[in-house]
Design a protein around this motif. Structure first.
Motif, short mmCIF file in Angstrom:
data_model
loop_
_atom_site.label_atom_id
_atom_site.label_comp_id
_atom_site.label_asym_id
_atom_site.label_seq_id
_atom_site.Cartn_x
_atom_site.Cartn_y
_atom_site.Cartn_z
N LEU A 143 0.85 -1.19 0.00
CA LEU A 143 0.00 0.00 0.00
C LEU A 143 0.89 1.24 0.00
CD1 LEU A 143 -3.02 1.04 0.40
CD2 LEU A 143 -2.40 1.25 2.81
N ALA A 144 0.62 2.15 -0.93
CA ALA A 144 1.38 3.41 -1.01
C ALA A 144 0.48 4.56 -0.57
CB ALA A 144 1.88 3.64 -2.43
N ILE A 145 0.97 5.38 0.36
CA ILE A 145 0.23 6.53 0.86
C ILE A 145 1.19 7.72 0.97
CG2 ILE A 145 -1.59 5.31 2.12
CD1 ILE A 145 0.12 5.31 4.56
N PRO A 146 0.66 8.94 0.92
CA PRO A 146 1.53 10.12 1.09
C PRO A 146 2.18 10.10 2.48
CG PRO A 146 -0.59 10.74 0.16
CD PRO A 146 -0.73 9.32 0.59
N LYS A 147 3.43 10.46 2.54
CA LYS A 147 4.18 10.40 3.80
C LYS A 147 3.63 11.37 4.83
CE LYS A 147 8.27 8.93 3.87
NZ LYS A 147 9.71 8.67 3.64
N ASP A 148 2.96 12.43 4.39
CA ASP A 148 2.47 13.42 5.35
C ASP A 148 1.06 13.14 5.85
OD1 ASP A 148 1.14 13.89 3.01
OD2 ASP A 148 1.61 16.03 2.88
N CYS A 149 0.45 12.02 5.46
CA CYS A 149 -0.89 11.72 5.93
C CYS A 149 -0.81 11.01 7.28
CB CYS A 149 -1.68 10.89 4.92
SG CYS A 149 -1.25 9.14 4.88
N THR A 150 -1.93 10.99 8.00
CA THR A 150 -1.93 10.46 9.37
C THR A 150 -1.64 8.97 9.41
OG1 THR A 150 -4.33 10.13 9.24
CG2 THR A 150 -3.53 12.21 10.17
N HIS A 151 -1.90 8.24 8.31
CA HIS A 151 -1.70 6.81 8.29
C HIS A 151 -0.23 6.43 8.14
CE1 HIS A 151 -5.88 7.46 7.15
NE2 HIS A 151 -6.14 6.24 7.56
N ALA A 152 0.61 7.38 7.75
CA ALA A 152 2.00 7.06 7.44
C ALA A 152 2.86 6.86 8.68
CB ALA A 152 2.60 8.16 6.56
N GLY A 153 2.42 7.40 9.83
CA GLY A 153 3.24 7.29 11.02
C GLY A 153 3.38 5.87 11.53
N SER A 154 2.26 5.18 11.66
CA SER A 154 2.28 3.79 12.12
C SER A 154 1.03 3.10 11.59
CB SER A 154 2.31 3.73 13.65
OG SER A 154 1.16 4.36 14.20
N TRP A 155 1.20 1.85 11.19
CA TRP A 155 0.09 1.10 10.60
C TRP A 155 -0.57 0.27 11.71
CZ3 TRP A 155 -2.76 1.06 6.41
CH2 TRP A 155 -3.58 -0.04 6.14
N VAL A 156 -1.88 0.47 11.88
CA VAL A 156 -2.57 -0.26 12.94
C VAL A 156 -3.64 -1.20 12.39
CG1 VAL A 156 -2.13 1.49 14.68
CG2 VAL A 156 -4.22 1.63 13.30
N GLY A 157 -3.79 -1.26 11.07
CA GLY A 157 -4.72 -2.24 10.52
C GLY A 157 -5.68 -1.67 9.50
N SER A 158 -6.29 -2.58 8.72
CA SER A 158 -7.18 -2.18 7.63
C SER A 158 -8.47 -1.54 8.13
CB SER A 158 -7.51 -3.41 6.77
OG SER A 158 -8.07 -4.45 7.57
N GLU A 159 -8.97 -1.97 9.29
CA GLU A 159 -10.22 -1.39 9.80
C GLU A 159 -10.05 0.09 10.08
OE1 GLU A 159 -13.48 -2.09 13.42
OE2 GLU A 159 -11.76 -3.46 13.16
N TRP A 160 -8.94 0.42 10.69
CA TRP A 160 -8.64 1.83 10.96
C TRP A 160 -8.44 2.60 9.65
CZ3 TRP A 160 -3.39 3.87 10.47
CH2 TRP A 160 -3.27 5.21 10.88
N PHE A 161 -7.74 1.98 8.69
CA PHE A 161 -7.48 2.64 7.42
C PHE A 161 -8.78 2.91 6.67
CE2 PHE A 161 -6.84 2.26 2.82
CZ PHE A 161 -5.87 3.23 2.60
N LEU A 162 -9.67 1.91 6.60
CA LEU A 162 -10.90 2.06 5.83
C LEU A 162 -11.91 2.98 6.50
CD1 LEU A 162 -11.34 -1.66 4.70
CD2 LEU A 162 -10.72 0.28 3.26
N SER A 163 -11.82 3.14 7.81
CA SER A 163 -12.75 4.03 8.50
C SER A 163 -12.42 5.50 8.26
CB SER A 163 -12.72 3.75 10.01
OG SER A 163 -11.44 4.07 10.56
N ASN A 164 -11.16 5.78 7.92
CA ASN A 164 -10.75 7.16 7.66
C ASN A 164 -9.61 7.18 6.65
OD1 ASN A 164 -10.53 9.98 7.91
ND2 ASN A 164 -9.02 9.80 9.57
N PRO A 165 -9.89 6.79 5.40
CA PRO A 165 -8.82 6.67 4.40
C PRO A 165 -8.28 8.02 3.98
CG PRO A 165 -10.96 6.40 3.36
CD PRO A 165 -11.21 6.47 4.85
N PRO A 166 -7.01 8.07 3.56
CA PRO A 166 -6.45 9.33 3.05
C PRO A 166 -7.10 9.69 1.72
CG PRO A 166 -4.93 7.52 2.70
CD PRO A 166 -6.04 6.96 3.53
N ASP A 167 -6.87 10.91 1.28
CA ASP A 167 -7.45 11.36 0.01
C ASP A 167 -6.90 10.55 -1.16
OD1 ASP A 167 -8.95 13.27 1.31
OD2 ASP A 167 -7.45 14.85 1.07
N SER A 168 -5.64 10.13 -1.07
CA SER A 168 -5.01 9.38 -2.16
C SER A 168 -4.28 8.17 -1.61
CB SER A 168 -4.02 10.27 -2.92
OG SER A 168 -4.65 11.39 -3.51
#
Length: 425
Positions: free
Chosen positions: A238-263
């Protein structure tokens, strides 16, 4: 399954491939069919002693051979003169709105059993005897017996004999013209944008994201979980912008899908390198020398990042990029970063080529690096199996799209086929 038909003084038997007795004779036919026209390249495939390697990762598969039986002077002579492979998968063919459990209604996938024909070969000395047609018809009978609703084939768009066989004699309709994008693996690593974070997903997280986002996408496999857990799958990234909130630490798909980044962008890698090897034949010594020179220069001056061709005139391996998709204004930029990551992974694993397949109109075609000299256009043809093949109609969602020439294959889900199209037919 055995079917015998008289053909003059000979009898053609269509039967199931026997790995104990047929392997060597099948490989002989394969080699005889891989010689290109004089002065042209041909692509040789070494199946590493496993003729069913290209279909065995599918839930249901079969390989048939055509055997010619001759009786002369009281002696029986048998010769394998053709073969065909086929598999059946359950995939998405459309979508419908679900009113009972959701308001507002949400789209849900419509599944169908889809059969795929590949690896049709007929010995050059036994062509124009309707052997190919007999093999296709017998394979289609097996498809119907196992509940398949559609059958499709993928072939090189310039392979006129193959296209004519399926469209004119077997009732298939031209369906899609995707592009196979092929890129050599250089001796140096590709630069990955430093503003992009790439996360390797667990099979659980990858399945969750794929099902949530792409379950209604054409050709999405219902058994995506089995594909992701297959030993040939090298991982989903999975590729995400480094400045988005998900880039700091990955805690799982449920968290990602509940608040996905713009890109974001996603991609999986399938290891064809351990299944078969490819080799380009028919090149002159001059061209072989040029290719070798590019590799030497790339090794001596790696800081120049010179493009080099791998040893494609010797057996080489392939990684397939599949499940490539994403959303947002930075999607193409992120997809390009994923490609760079896949290239570097292939370099690390000593694989020579990476490839993917996208719709000819997809913006990915211009964003994903590829060499035109190695890439080509594919042709998919489809047929509904519960109709008389002389009509070649289909009145489903797929039939409508084929007639209109619309639709877009954003993601290549034909994983179990092991890039059959790269073998040109």
């Amino acid at each position: 399954m055995v079917l015998a038909e008289n053909d003059g003084d000979a009898v053609i038997i269509i039967r199931e491939f026997n790995p104990k007795t047929d392997r060597e004779r099948v490989e002989q036919v394969e080699r005889s069919c891989e010689v290109g026209p004089s002065g042209e390249y041909s692509l040789h495939a070494d199946l590493l002693g496993d003729p069913v390697c290209r279909v065995r990762n599918s839930p249901a598969y079969l390989m048939l051979v055509a055997e010619m039986v001759l009786i002369a002077n009281g002696e029986e002579m048998r010769e394998i003169v053709g073969m065909i492979r086929g598999c059946i998968k359950t995939v998405t063919c459309g979508r419908k709105l679900c009113w009972k459990t959701n308001f507002p209604p949400q789209p849900s996938p419509v599944f169908t059993k889809l059969a795929y024909i590949l690896g049709l070969r007929v010995s050059p000395t036994h062509r124009r005897m309707k052997i190919g047609l007999k093999l296709v018809c017998r394979m289609e009978d097996w498809f119907r017996d196992n509940g398949a609703e559609y059958s499709y084939i993928a072939t090189d768009a310039t392979n006129k004999p193959s296209v004519n066989l399926f469209t004119e004699k077997c009732g298939y309709s031209k369906f899609r013209n995707p592009s196979v994008l092929v890129h050599p693996v250089f001796a140096h690593r590709l630069h990955i944008n430093q503003h992009v974070t790439i996360v390797k997903l667990s099979c659980f997280d990858a399945e969750a994201i794929y099902r949530h986002t792409f379950s209604t996408t054409e050709f999405f496999p219902r058994d995506i979980d089995s594909i992701l857990k297959n030993k040939l799958n090298l991982g989903t990234f999975l590729a995400i912008p480094k400045d988005c909130t998900h880039a700091g630490s990955w805690v799982g798909s449920e968290w990602f899908l509940s608040n996905p980044p713009d890109s974001w962008a996603i991609m999986s890698v399938w290891n064809c390198n351990d299944v078969f090897k490819l080799e380009v034949k028919g090149a002159s010594w001059l061209k072989k020398g040029f290719v070798k020179t590019t590799r030497v220069l790339d090794r001596v001056f790696p800081f120049l990042n010179l493009p080099s061709l791998p040893q494609i005139f010797n057996p080489f391996g392939l990684h397939l990029l599949y499940g490539l998709g994403g959303v947002g204004p930075l999607y193409l930029k992120l997809a390009r970063a994923l490609f760079g990551y896949a290239h570097n992974l292939a370099k690390k694993r000593k694989c020579s080529v990476v490839a993917t397949e996208v719709s000819s109109e997809d913006p990915l075609k211009s964003a994903i690096p590829h060499w035109k000299v190695l890439s080509f256009n594919d042709l998919w043809c489809i047929k509904r199996l519960d109709e008389d093949y002389s009509e070649g109609r289909h009145d489903s969602v797929w039939g409508t799209m084929a007639a209109e020439g619309g639709g877009s294959v954003v993601i290549d889900w034909k994983v179990g086929d092991d890039v059959a199209t790269l073998q040109r037919g």
